[in-house]
Design an enzyme around this catalytic site. Sequence first.
Site, short mmCIF file in Angstrom:
data_model
loop_
_atom_site.label_atom_id
_atom_site.label_comp_id
_atom_site.label_asym_id
_atom_site.label_seq_id
_atom_site.Cartn_x
_atom_site.Cartn_y
_atom_site.Cartn_z
N THR A 255 0.82 -1.22 0.00
CA THR A 255 0.00 0.00 0.00
C THR A 255 0.85 1.26 0.00
O THR A 255 0.49 2.26 -0.63
CB THR A 255 -0.95 0.00 1.22
N GLU A 256 1.98 1.21 0.67
CA GLU A 256 2.85 2.40 0.77
C GLU A 256 3.63 2.64 -0.53
O GLU A 256 3.76 3.79 -0.96
CB GLU A 256 3.84 2.24 1.93
#
Length: 405
Positions: A255-256
Amino acid sequence: MDSKFKILLKISALACLTLSLNSLAQTSDEAEFEAFLKNRQSEFSQYEQQQKQEFEAFVSAWHDAQSAYLKQVTQKWQDPSLPSSKVWVKYSDDLNKRTSVNFESGEVVVELLNSQNDEQAAEYAKQQLNELSQVTVDKTLANDPVYIAANNTINSKSFASTGKPLNRKIEQSKSPTTTQPKKIAEQTVLSTEIVKEVLTGKAPIITKQKDRVTISYKLPGNTLSNQAKRYLPEVQQQAKRYKLDPALLLAIIHTESSFNPLARSPIPAFGLMQIVPTSAGKDVSNFLQGKPLLLSPEYLFQADNNVEAGSTYVHILSNRYFKNVRNEQSRIYMSIAAYNTGPGNVAKTLSGSKSLNQASIAANSMSADKVYTLMVNNLPAQETRNYLQKVVKRTAYYQDQLKGI
């Protein structure tokens, strides 16, 4: 009687004198200790102020270097772009060529301004693609103009980054629980397997525009999974160290940064787990080294360091900030949200104030599902609401992928 009375008076006088001397000595000792405490407090305040100045100087140097380079790029390109958390971007020295790797969409795009020869453009694109699997992350960073300019500014101000010495200390403290065939810091932007599959697969799409030639390669559909495998040994090691679910750590990395080892954001944040040196980095270094230190870009772009830092921060959030939350799943949900927005905003969402104690009381009065629903509906930033849902969904995905491993 007079004789006895005189003796008693003398004894009394001696006792008073002794008490007085002891009192004076005690007063002197207390004064000395108070002076010591004041001196320590003054030293600590000076240290805090110096830390603050150094952190601010680092952020300023990075922003200035980024702005200056963007200005140069804008003079050549109508659509300038710089590296981000999920897209790695590199320009040639003359700024006439640009290579971008979008880890989220799975695409490599090579663009050449004012190119007249399609064959030469295609050959250059092929060279760039090969380079992605041959040149290490460390060497790529060493040639990064923003990084070079920021470092020059920092060094000219005699500002000492603590990344390298901290790296040595942490490396010494790590237990060699796994033997990795290739040091993670020496890995490349893309794996050799991925690049080979691209070059032997479908031909790239070549597009000619008025001012440029664009060559686009589509990365294999399993690129994200292959990237995840590259960092799995370190993820598993840190998960075991902190008793975390490795699937959760993989979901946060996904996600990052979408597993972009050179991920960065304007804040600035660096690396796979997007560590912000001036916030999460301070908590992490304080936990690992006993004092807040500045984790430098070169330190955080080493994937093993970054995974350690990100995993440590998840541990801090769950076991320090939210340690009074009894339900483990509630703590995980709160830690995921706090990783993105900070523990204060999570606390305010749950209890109406930034008190961690009040947030814990509120969380303990409801089920984990209710904690999750409340945050998804009420966290102040839509970005954080989306972030929480993505990480939870991807955790389930990686739990399924890791079965049997």
